[in-house]
Design a protein around this motif. Structure first.
Motif, PDB file in Angstrom:
ATOM      1  N   ASP A 175       0.805  -1.217   0.000  1.00 34.50           N
ATOM      2  CA  ASP A 175       0.000   0.000   0.000  1.00 34.50           C
ATOM      3  C   ASP A 175       0.838   1.267   0.000  1.00 34.50           C
ATOM      4  OD1 ASP A 175      -2.674  -1.218   0.227  1.00 34.50           O
ATOM      5  OD2 ASP A 175      -1.981  -1.882   2.193  1.00 34.50           O
ATOM      6  N   ALA A 176       1.921   1.272   0.756  1.00 36.87           N
ATOM      7  CA  ALA A 176       2.692   2.499   0.925  1.00 36.87           C
ATOM      8  C   ALA A 176       4.151   2.165   1.184  1.00 36.87           C
ATOM      9  CB  ALA A 176       2.128   3.322   2.087  1.00 36.87           C
ATOM     10  N   ALA A 177       5.014   3.153   0.954  1.00 35.58           N
ATOM     11  CA  ALA A 177       6.449   2.947   1.188  1.00 35.58           C
ATOM     12  C   ALA A 177       7.119   4.269   1.496  1.00 35.58           C
ATOM     13  CB  ALA A 177       7.109   2.306  -0.032  1.00 35.58           C
ATOM     14  N   SER A 178       8.166   4.193   2.302  1.00 33.06           N
ATOM     15  CA  SER A 178       9.064   5.332   2.521  1.00 33.06           C
ATOM     16  C   SER A 178      10.272   5.156   1.617  1.00 33.06           C
ATOM     17  CB  SER A 178       9.533   5.383   3.976  1.00 33.06           C
ATOM     18  OG  SER A 178       8.515   5.828   4.836  1.00 33.06           O
ATOM     19  N   VAL A 179      10.619   6.194   0.876  1.00 29.37           N
ATOM     20  CA  VAL A 179      11.795   6.174   0.003  1.00 29.37           C
ATOM     21  C   VAL A 179      12.903   6.946   0.713  1.00 29.37           C
ATOM     22  CG1 VAL A 179      12.749   6.894  -2.217  1.00 29.37           C
ATOM     23  CG2 VAL A 179      10.411   5.983  -2.083  1.00 29.37           C
ATOM     24  N   CYS A 180      13.910   6.218   1.175  1.00 27.48           N
ATOM     25  CA  CYS A 180      14.983   6.790   2.000  1.00 27.48           C
ATOM     26  C   CYS A 180      16.362   6.544   1.402  1.00 27.48           C
ATOM     27  CB  CYS A 180      14.918   6.212   3.415  1.00 27.48           C
ATOM     28  SG  CYS A 180      13.322   6.396   4.222  1.00 27.48           S
TER      29      CYS A 180
END
Length: 345
Positions: free
Chosen positions: A74-79
């Protein structure tokens, strides 16, 4: 979007920033929030292994491998490092994943526009990772905002080898640029800037003066070669001065009645004296410490992002906000380069 099922999230990039995103998602999951941390992506096998051991999630060396293995995301953090933001974001957005992209949104406007266009094409949410917008002291200051006309921001850090893929403007100052842009809500008319590399091959210390179309002026100083850590913002508006400490999450306010004719420097001096003495500086000036509800900005940022994902709402810090801060930061860098050329630095 996900009904009663928890939002399935991943973190792409498990370095210094990514580890904190992993920690917060895990804390939210352990607290019974409707979120499930399902994967971490990092090309560095040792970094990935450390994340697996600490957070108990499968690791993958690419976004493609992650999407193929975990199913619905559903969602992700791009780090990942800034230069790789667009490359990491593209397959995620195409797969229907909403994104929280660490600041700055991208390394240049071409990549930023690519991310935003992909988000529009696939109907996805992109939130820019300007976590200081969620600092409780900033939230408290907004409640007292009325026509701010002068800002002074200082963001100083000791030197560390992290984030050396970008200069100090994109690394540190961009936090304050984003906040001031959101508070002033007026186009920038003039940019003056000077900066120098000190311990890296990019600008490590910079001073900037902005003038906005509405007459507001803002001064910014950012350094990653300081001997101390400072995170402060002061601003002046008719009959009022506010001093904000990001690290302490403090907000000091001085209301001016009889001393409305004083200039900002005089008011700042009075505020400093009053703060150190713990008393009113003079008749007509009322000093108070504004109540601030303490909280971790990153957790507040991620909670806000997850709310936007669930509700399909515009994030508090939209991708367009991230682009605006990036555009201003790049304009400042051009002004720094022009100054260096004129002065032969």
């Amino acid at each position: 979007m996900a009904g009663s099922s928890p939002l399935r999230v991943a973190v792409v990039g498990a370095g210094a920033f990514g580890r904190n995103h992993l920690r917060v998602y895990r804390e939210l999951q352990d607290a019974g929030k409707d979120v499930e941390l399902v994967a971490v992506v990092d090309q560095n096998a040792a970094v990935a292994a450390e994340a697996v051991a600490k957070f108990g999630v499968p690791a993958f060396d690419s976004v493609a491998a992650c999407l193929s293995a975990v199913g619905k995301l559903d969602a992700a953090s791009v780090c990942v490092p800034t230069v790789h933001h667009a490359t990491a974001a593209e397959p995620l957005l195409a797969a229907g994943v909403d994104l929280l992209v660490e600041k700055p949104l991208a390394a240049d406007l071409t990549d930023a526009d690519r991310i935003l266009e992909l988000a529009r094409t696939h109907g996805r949410i992109v939130q820019a990772g300007h976590l200081e917008r969620f600092n409780p002291a900033v939230t408290a200051a907004r409640r007292h905002l009325h026509r701010p006309m002068f800002f002074e921001a200082h963001r100083l850090s000791v030197f560390t080898p992290r984030s050396l893929d970008v200069d100090v403007v994109l690394d540190l100052m961009i936090h304050d640029l984003d906040i001031v842009l959101s508070l002033v809500a007026s186009p920038v008319r003039e940019v003056r800037a000077v900066g120098l590399p000190v311990l890296s091959n990019k600008v490590d210390i910079a001073n900037v003066r902005l003038e906005f179309e509405n007459g507001c002026v803002a001064n910014f100083t950012a350094s990653r070669v300081s001997t101390e850590r400072v995170r402060k913002l002061r601003f002046f508006q008719p009959h009022q001065y506010l001093s904000l400490d990001f690290a302490r999450q403090d907000l000091l306010m001085i209301d001016v009645a009889a001393a409305a004719g004083m200039d900002p420097a005089q008011l700042a001096a009075l505020a400093a004296m009053a703060q150190s003495a713990g008393q009113h500086p003079s008749a007509g000036l009322s000093l108070s410490k504004v109540a601030v509800e303490q909280g971790e900005p990153l957790r507040l940022e991620i909670e806000s992002f997850l709310t936007a994902v669930r509700e399909r709402s515009v994030p508090v810090v939209s991708g367009e906000d991230g682009r605006a801060a990036l555009a201003l930061a790049l304009e400042i860098n051009r002004a720094i380069a022009d100054h260096a050329e004129r002065t032969g630095l």
